[in-house]
Write an enzyme that holds these catalytic residues in place. Structure first.
Site, PDB file in Angstrom:
ATOM      1  N   ASP A  61      14.525 -51.865 -18.550  1.00  0.00           N
ATOM      2  CA  ASP A  61      14.987 -52.448 -19.812  1.00  0.00           C
ATOM      3  C   ASP A  61      14.537 -51.570 -20.980  1.00  0.00           C
ATOM      4  O   ASP A  61      14.000 -52.055 -21.971  1.00  0.00           O
ATOM      5  CB  ASP A  61      14.467 -53.875 -19.984  1.00  0.00           C
ATOM      6  CG  ASP A  61      15.237 -54.644 -21.059  1.00  0.00           C
ATOM      7  OD1 ASP A  61      16.390 -54.268 -21.363  1.00  0.00           O
ATOM      8  OD2 ASP A  61      14.680 -55.623 -21.599  1.00  0.00           O
ATOM      9  N   LYS A  63      14.920 -49.809 -24.228  1.00  0.00           N
ATOM     10  CA  LYS A  63      15.757 -49.941 -25.419  1.00  0.00           C
ATOM     11  C   LYS A  63      14.855 -49.780 -26.629  1.00  0.00           C
ATOM     12  O   LYS A  63      13.622 -49.816 -26.513  1.00  0.00           O
ATOM     13  CB  LYS A  63      16.474 -51.283 -25.453  1.00  0.00           C
ATOM     14  CG  LYS A  63      15.545 -52.494 -25.431  1.00  0.00           C
ATOM     15  CD  LYS A  63      16.338 -53.782 -25.326  1.00  0.00           C
ATOM     16  CE  LYS A  63      15.401 -54.985 -25.201  1.00  0.00           C
ATOM     17  NZ  LYS A  63      16.148 -56.207 -24.993  1.00  0.00           N
ATOM     18  N   ASN A  66      12.006 -52.118 -27.242  1.00  0.00           N
ATOM     19  CA  ASN A  66      10.885 -52.049 -26.311  1.00  0.00           C
ATOM     20  C   ASN A  66      10.114 -50.742 -26.462  1.00  0.00           C
ATOM     21  O   ASN A  66       9.434 -50.301 -25.546  1.00  0.00           O
ATOM     22  CB  ASN A  66      11.367 -52.218 -24.869  1.00  0.00           C
ATOM     23  CG  ASN A  66      11.788 -53.644 -24.593  1.00  0.00           C
ATOM     24  OD1 ASN A  66      11.415 -54.557 -25.301  1.00  0.00           O
ATOM     25  ND2 ASN A  66      12.574 -53.829 -23.561  1.00  0.00           N
TER      26      ASN A  66
END
Length: 124
Positions: A61, A63, A66
């Site tokens: 995940d 992105k 993050n």
């Protein structure tokens, strides 16, 4: 069980006094030198991804939300909630992550490995 036989897991993390990269870009990256700053943050993120992969894990995940920045605008990856040990080559893994940031293989439910994550993270 006796209290002395209990086991505890303690996680100590670094306090990030900076910002989430997505918000930082909107506010500060319009200034002079922003290209060099973006490149440094991208390199920091790539090093974090490489460190996970070297240990046999996938973030799944990656992105801009993050990616945390410290006070010196150095990037650290966060939110490892979807992270898992990498599957053997060709083995199917679940579809997780944020749609806008998914590699095409993941989105279409095809088998994927760390190469998909590395390629797609380079697009960020």
């Amino acid at each position: 069980r006796a209290a002395s036989s209990r086991r505890y897991l303690i996680i100590a993390t670094e306090l990030m006094r900076g910002d989430v990269f997505a918000a930082f870009v909107k506010r500060r990256c319009r200034a002079a030198g922003s290209w060099a700053l973006r490149c440094r943050v991208a390199l920091d993120a790539a090093r974090g991804i490489a460190a996970l992969h070297a240990r046999g894990f996938m973030h799944r995940d990656v992105k801009t939300r993050n990616m945390l920045l410290d006070g010196a605008a150095r990037c650290k990856l966060c939110d490892l909630g979807f992270a898992r040990a990498a599957a053997p080559a060709g083995r199917h893994m679940s579809i997780v992550g944020t749609d806008q940031y998914m590699a095409p293989e993941v989105m279409y439910g095809e088998p994927y490995d760390q190469r998909a994550v590395r390629m797609h993270a380079s697009v960020l």
